[in-house]
Design a protein around this motif. Sequence first.
Motif, PDB file in Angstrom:
ATOM      1  N   LYS A 126     -16.681 -15.107  67.692  1.00 16.87           N
ATOM      2  CA  LYS A 126     -16.453 -14.060  68.714  1.00 16.87           C
ATOM      3  C   LYS A 126     -17.423 -14.259  69.896  1.00 16.87           C
ATOM      4  O   LYS A 126     -17.015 -14.107  71.099  1.00 16.87           O
ATOM      5  CB  LYS A 126     -16.872 -12.993  68.165  1.00 16.87           C
ATOM      6  CG  LYS A 126     -16.605 -11.613  69.013  1.00 16.87           C
ATOM      7  CD  LYS A 126     -16.677 -10.230  68.216  1.00 16.87           C
ATOM      8  CE  LYS A 126     -16.522  -9.145  69.201  1.00 16.87           C
ATOM      9  NZ  LYS A 126     -16.625  -7.823  68.521  1.00 16.87           N
ATOM     10  N   TYR A 130     -16.549 -14.670  73.856  1.00 15.90           N
ATOM     11  CA  TYR A 130     -17.122 -13.903  74.894  1.00 15.90           C
ATOM     12  C   TYR A 130     -17.866 -14.629  76.024  1.00 15.90           C
ATOM     13  O   TYR A 130     -17.858 -14.049  77.228  1.00 15.90           O
ATOM     14  CB  TYR A 130     -17.826 -12.960  74.369  1.00 15.90           C
ATOM     15  CG  TYR A 130     -17.131 -11.578  73.826  1.00 15.90           C
ATOM     16  CD1 TYR A 130     -15.796 -11.665  73.238  1.00 15.90           C
ATOM     17  CD2 TYR A 130     -17.572 -10.251  73.894  1.00 15.90           C
ATOM     18  CE1 TYR A 130     -15.022 -10.633  72.822  1.00 15.90           C
ATOM     19  CE2 TYR A 130     -16.917  -9.218  73.495  1.00 15.90           C
ATOM     20  CZ  TYR A 130     -15.718  -9.352  72.961  1.00 15.90           C
ATOM     21  OH  TYR A 130     -15.153  -8.188  72.405  1.00 15.90           O
ATOM     22  N   VAL A 139     -14.561  -9.569  80.305  1.00 15.06           N
ATOM     23  CA  VAL A 139     -15.049  -8.648  79.196  1.00 15.06           C
ATOM     24  C   VAL A 139     -16.412  -8.258  80.118  1.00 15.06           C
ATOM     25  O   VAL A 139     -17.064  -8.873  81.033  1.00 15.06           O
ATOM     26  CB  VAL A 139     -15.488  -9.109  77.906  1.00 15.06           C
ATOM     27  CG1 VAL A 139     -14.207  -9.489  77.311  1.00 15.06           C
ATOM     28  CG2 VAL A 139     -16.248 -10.489  78.163  1.00 15.06           C
ATOM     29  N   SER A 140     -17.073  -6.975  79.780  1.00 20.03           N
ATOM     30  CA  SER A 140     -18.076  -6.640  80.271  1.00 20.03           C
ATOM     31  C   SER A 140     -19.247  -7.401  79.925  1.00 20.03           C
ATOM     32  O   SER A 140     -19.684  -7.782  78.733  1.00 20.03           O
ATOM     33  CB  SER A 140     -18.405  -5.228  80.207  1.00 20.03           C
ATOM     34  OG  SER A 140     -18.599  -4.890  78.610  1.00 20.03           O
ATOM     35  N   GLN A 141     -20.392  -7.244  80.670  1.00 17.88           N
ATOM     36  CA  GLN A 141     -21.717  -7.995  80.258  1.00 17.88           C
ATOM     37  C   GLN A 141     -22.208  -7.190  78.595  1.00 17.88           C
ATOM     38  O   GLN A 141     -22.911  -8.033  77.934  1.00 17.88           O
ATOM     39  CB  GLN A 141     -22.881  -7.643  81.236  1.00 17.88           C
ATOM     40  CG  GLN A 141     -23.932  -8.429  80.861  1.00 17.88           C
ATOM     41  CD  GLN A 141     -23.943 -10.118  80.797  1.00 17.88           C
ATOM     42  OE1 GLN A 141     -23.312 -10.678  81.506  1.00 17.88           O
ATOM     43  NE2 GLN A 141     -24.728 -10.633  79.636  1.00 17.88           N
ATOM     44  N   GLU A 142     -22.086  -6.132  78.608  1.00 16.60           N
ATOM     45  CA  GLU A 142     -22.469  -5.209  77.563  1.00 16.60           C
ATOM     46  C   GLU A 142     -21.813  -5.686  76.316  1.00 16.60           C
ATOM     47  O   GLU A 142     -22.215  -5.725  75.006  1.00 16.60           O
ATOM     48  CB  GLU A 142     -22.054  -3.800  77.644  1.00 16.60           C
ATOM     49  CG  GLU A 142     -22.730  -3.047  76.507  1.00 16.60           C
ATOM     50  CD  GLU A 142     -22.539  -1.507  76.605  1.00 16.60           C
ATOM     51  OE1 GLU A 142     -22.676  -0.656  76.036  1.00 16.60           O
ATOM     52  OE2 GLU A 142     -21.879  -0.959  77.616  1.00 16.60           O
ATOM     53  N   ASP A 143     -20.345  -6.086  76.338  1.00 14.71           N
ATOM     54  CA  ASP A 143     -19.549  -6.614  75.019  1.00 14.71           C
ATOM     55  C   ASP A 143     -19.969  -7.825  74.849  1.00 14.71           C
ATOM     56  O   ASP A 143     -20.053  -8.259  73.498  1.00 14.71           O
ATOM     57  CB  ASP A 143     -18.151  -6.487  75.447  1.00 14.71           C
ATOM     58  CG  ASP A 143     -17.548  -5.071  75.626  1.00 14.71           C
ATOM     59  OD1 ASP A 143     -17.971  -4.082  75.140  1.00 14.71           O
ATOM     60  OD2 ASP A 143     -16.406  -5.121  76.235  1.00 14.71           O
ATOM     61  N   ASP A 146     -23.339  -7.654  72.884  1.00 16.12           N
ATOM     62  CA  ASP A 146     -23.271  -7.152  71.476  1.00 16.12           C
ATOM     63  C   ASP A 146     -22.674  -8.223  70.681  1.00 16.12           C
ATOM     64  O   ASP A 146     -23.231  -8.268  69.438  1.00 16.12           O
ATOM     65  CB  ASP A 146     -21.860  -5.971  71.553  1.00 16.12           C
ATOM     66  CG  ASP A 146     -22.660  -4.636  72.192  1.00 16.12           C
ATOM     67  OD1 ASP A 146     -23.936  -4.592  72.132  1.00 16.12           O
ATOM     68  OD2 ASP A 146     -21.780  -3.730  72.524  1.00 16.12           O
ATOM     69  N   ALA A 147     -21.799  -8.896  71.086  1.00 13.37           N
ATOM     70  CA  ALA A 147     -21.351 -10.048  70.379  1.00 13.37           C
ATOM     71  C   ALA A 147     -22.569 -11.137  69.942  1.00 13.37           C
ATOM     72  O   ALA A 147     -22.716 -11.682  69.035  1.00 13.37           O
ATOM     73  CB  ALA A 147     -20.437 -10.917  71.173  1.00 13.37           C
TER      74      ALA A 147
END
Length: 408
Positions: A126, A130, A139-143, A146-147
């Motif tokens: 994942k 990302y 995808v966002s920087q936050e996602d 989180d990965a």
Amino acid sequence: MIAASCRPAMAALFALIGGASLLGCDAPEQGAGADAPPPEVGVVTVRARSVTLTTELPARASPYSIAEVRPQVGGIIQERLFKEGGQITIGQVLYQIDPARYQATYDSAEASLTRSRATRERAQLKAKRYTNLVKASAVSQEDFDDAEAALKEAAASVAVDEADLSSARINLEYTRVTSPIAGRIGRSAVTQGALVTANQNLALATVQQLDPIYIDLTQSSTQLLRLRRALEDGRLQRPNGDLPRVTLILEDGSSYPLEGRLEFSEVTVDPGTGAVTLRATFPNPDHVILPGMFMRATVEEGVRADAILVPQQGVQRDRRGNPTALVLTQTDEVELRTLETDRAMGDQWLVNSGLAAGDRLIVEGTQKVRPEDKVKAVDVSERFEESTVAAPEAEEPSNTIGRLGKAR
């Protein structure tokens, strides 16, 4: 009247005759004393020789290494896997503790590690996806963050589960109680079915290495100082790098056939006894020496190159107890010497001072002569040398001296 007048003359005549007869009796005795030969004494010629000095000390045996076997995990003893009193090798299994509980813990830890590794692999995939998506702003920087955090968490879970598996493996191995050293094992303190706990006070068994074996000797600090002083001033010599040799006399009086070496001396003095402990190492292939045995040890001190050994028969004591000897001068006159003796070797004294090589020591007929008397010397050195060779203490090739203690 005539008879009366002759009485004084007759009395004077008888007095002269009596005096002459007395003089006649004394004259032969004086003549015999003047012509008497000097008394005959037996002498030995003092000579210096090289001898090895030793001291005899009390000793006690102790094992070269010892291990008290204790369990490191708790459980029921399933089996004892050794014979009491037998020879044990290093790593040999001595007891088997019931492993069921520890096997289950190990299996559980192994399963947890498999699960955490799968989680880490999913998190890695994942995080990799990302990484490409965040570059394309898919995808966002936050996602993405989180990965990345999930990947690190999964990696930490794997590390924890690996440690748990390692701990479970160690505890499972501890159910097989092994010997940390090789040697002879004593009696077992537990039997099959006994419950044991980790690190309990009671040892399950004791293993001792008996070949080689330590011999602990006790020497007074006074003796140690005297020996050190003799080595420093050159009276005793010890070959460089050659450890002092030690021999043993066992409790039954027999001699131990193998020779040991002195390893070291303790660095402190026992305040209660004023003694220092010395330790020697002896080969013990047949296990003749057992730990705790008391014996006597003869320790080689060093070599005295110019030792003076004289027959004890030629040494007397004066009123103060000091050793003395009668020696002949070059003119065959008796001279009294005061000696300083060190110790006895069989029927001989080791003399520190008072005699020198070449002196003629009176050993026979000392009761017939006094200092300054003229005597006739008969050399009996050969007889006394033969006696010394036959003495048990002199059978050693190095003329070993067997006892310690100054005689003054």
